[in-house]
Scaffold this active site. Structure first.
Site, PDB file in Angstrom:
ATOM      1  NE  ARG A  48     119.655 124.631 -15.568  1.00 52.01           N
ATOM      2  CZ  ARG A  48     119.655 125.805 -16.188  1.00 52.01           C
ATOM      3  NH1 ARG A  48     119.311 125.866 -17.457  1.00 52.01           N
ATOM      4  NH2 ARG A  48     119.995 126.909 -15.539  1.00 52.01           N
ATOM      5  CG  ASP A  71     131.541 118.827  -7.842  1.00 45.37           C
ATOM      6  OD1 ASP A  71     130.608 118.459  -7.087  1.00 45.37           O
ATOM      7  OD2 ASP A  71     132.429 118.056  -8.246  1.00 45.37           O
ATOM      8  CE  LYS A  73     127.220 114.701  -5.021  1.00 41.53           C
ATOM      9  NZ  LYS A  73     126.759 113.607  -5.904  1.00 41.53           N
ATOM     10  N   GLY A 136     110.307 111.125   0.172  1.00 40.68           N
ATOM     11  CA  GLY A 136     108.899 111.432  -0.043  1.00 40.68           C
ATOM     12  C   GLY A 136     108.700 112.415  -1.173  1.00 40.68           C
ATOM     13  CG  HIS A 137     108.170 112.722  -4.677  1.00 42.94           C
ATOM     14  ND1 HIS A 137     108.955 113.789  -5.059  1.00 42.94           N
ATOM     15  CD2 HIS A 137     108.824 111.607  -5.079  1.00 42.94           C
ATOM     16  CE1 HIS A 137     110.035 113.335  -5.682  1.00 42.94           C
ATOM     17  NE2 HIS A 137     109.989 112.009  -5.696  1.00 42.94           N
ATOM     18  CE1 TYR A 141     107.624 114.693   1.748  1.00 41.86           C
ATOM     19  CE2 TYR A 141     107.417 116.411   0.082  1.00 41.86           C
ATOM     20  CZ  TYR A 141     108.153 115.419   0.684  1.00 41.86           C
ATOM     21  OH  TYR A 141     109.426 115.145   0.236  1.00 41.86           O
ATOM     22  CG  ASP A 167     106.302 119.995  -3.984  1.00 44.91           C
ATOM     23  OD1 ASP A 167     106.598 119.349  -2.951  1.00 44.91           O
ATOM     24  OD2 ASP A 167     106.436 119.526  -5.123  1.00 44.91           O
TER      25      ASP A 167
END
Length: 372
Positions: A48, A71, A73, A136-137, A141, A167
């Site tokens: 977003r 939330d 958390k 990682g991204h 991978y 992904d």
């Protein structure tokens, strides 16, 4: 073409953001599941926040879902999620291993509330192993999976593909895992590693390595640029993909472009000869425009298609005929291979359905107000 709505009545709590998790739950939504996107208040899915996110990647990945701002958390948010899990069948998350446990909503806590819950965790390197906690991204991978090693040209460096392979592979293997787990009827934790998901794409090549002890050098396999009959060529104004692997296709292709071919010899020629053939074909194709070549190839079985820019997909006859892009409330969306949804809805605003969804899950108005 009708949508396969096999998951009607299945409730999915989607704790994910960015690409892998949202793509996974988009497919589950297109299979008929009710997907509730649980988002952090004020921030939400990070897509977003990206430029164009509200009208681009976020909307494409999150159409048809409902958004609840919660939330996790906070003790109240944690308890609310566990209460929602009692009435749900699936939870999908993409946090690093251990994060859900620290929040108090890990698999053990979910299973204590619902003995048939399916938790699908999509992570970079899996729930265990020496890299479980490593950041990682996608590039990391596919590097670890061996995919990047096979991407690029002969003698050149590895090259990033134009799409997020790990992904998207992780998302689709997540769907498969969820569908299989739902058949079991008992609580399951589906562990999907995006590295291993990307590795699934090199199973054929890896099979060769395990059997022969070697892999083809980058760009030398028949399907990665090793033969002139299979590759991308420039025209006078664009590019075409040539996939004339079989003798009949290569013969027809050469006939149309006016190149005298010894088909049997061409297809098994050594690398030096392949380079020479490629140079011949390149010179011929570069002399005319893409449109001119497509007219010449019309009606011939040559396995040649133009390389379409993304901007051209919407108006391509195939994509128009198959409704690969559809419209909801004035916004255009790409569909999945399952077909356009029968009850399409736009992507949600952050927290748009919080009260509506919580009421469905048995929360009283005063409880909803307290969570807000």
């Amino acid at each position: 073409m009708g949508m396969l709505e096999t998951l009607q009545g299945v409730r999915v709590l989607d704790l994910t953001r960015l690409i892998p998790g949202p793509l996974c739950t988009l497919v589950l939504r297109d299979l008929g599941a009710d997907v509730v996107k649980i988002e952090e208040p004020a921030v939400g899915d990070y897509l977003r926040l990206l430029p164009g996110g509200l009208s681009g990647r976020f909307t494409a990945l999150n159409r048809g879902k409902r958004s609840v701002a919660l939330d996790l958390k906070s003790p109240a948010g944690r308890d609310a999620l566990l209460r929602m899990a009692e009435r749900s069948q699936v939870v999908v998350e993409t946090f690093r291993p251990g994060v859900l446990d620290r929040l108090g909503v890990g698999f053990a806590a979910l299973r204590a509330k619902n003995r048939s819950i399916v938790l699908c965790s999509i992570t970079g390197y899996g729930q265990d192993g020496p890299l479980r906690d490593r950041a990682g991204h996608d590039a990391d991978y596919i590097a670890t999976a061996g995919v990047l090693d096979q991407s690029g040209h002969v003698g050149g460096p590895p090259e990033l593909p134009g799409v997020q392979v790990g992904d998207c592979a992780g998302a689709l293997w997540g769907v498969i895992g969820v569908l299989a787990a739902l058949r079991g009827g008992q609580a399951r934790h589906v562990d999907v590693s995006m590295t291993e998901a990307a590795m699934s794409f090199v199973i054929p090549m890896l099979g060769e390595v395990l059997a022969m002890g070697r892999a083809p050098a980058r760009g030398t396999d028949r399907l990665t640029g090793g033969v002139a009959c299979y590759g991308v060529y420039a025209t006078a104004d664009g590019h075409v993909a040539v996939g004339a692997l079989e003798p009949k296709f290569w013969q027809a292709f050469c006939d149309v472009i006016g190149r005298h071919a010894n088909v049997a010899a061409d297809l098994v020629a050594p690398p030096e000869r392949q380079d020479a053939i490629r140079a011949e074909v390149s010179a011929i194709l570069a002399a005319r425009t893409t449109a001119e070549w497509l007219r010449a190839f019309q009606g011939k079985e040559v396995c040649v298609e133009p390389v379409l820019p993304l901007e051209a997909l919407e108006n391509h006859p195939l994509h128009r005929a198959r409704r690969n892009i559809f419209e909801v409330a004035g916004v255009r969306y790409p569909r999945t291979p399952l077909g356009p949804p029968s009850t399409p809805r736009p992507a949600p605003a952050l927290g748009e359905h919080t009260a509506e969804v919580l009421r469905e899950y048995g929360f009283r108005d005063d409880e909803i107000l307290a969570l807000a």
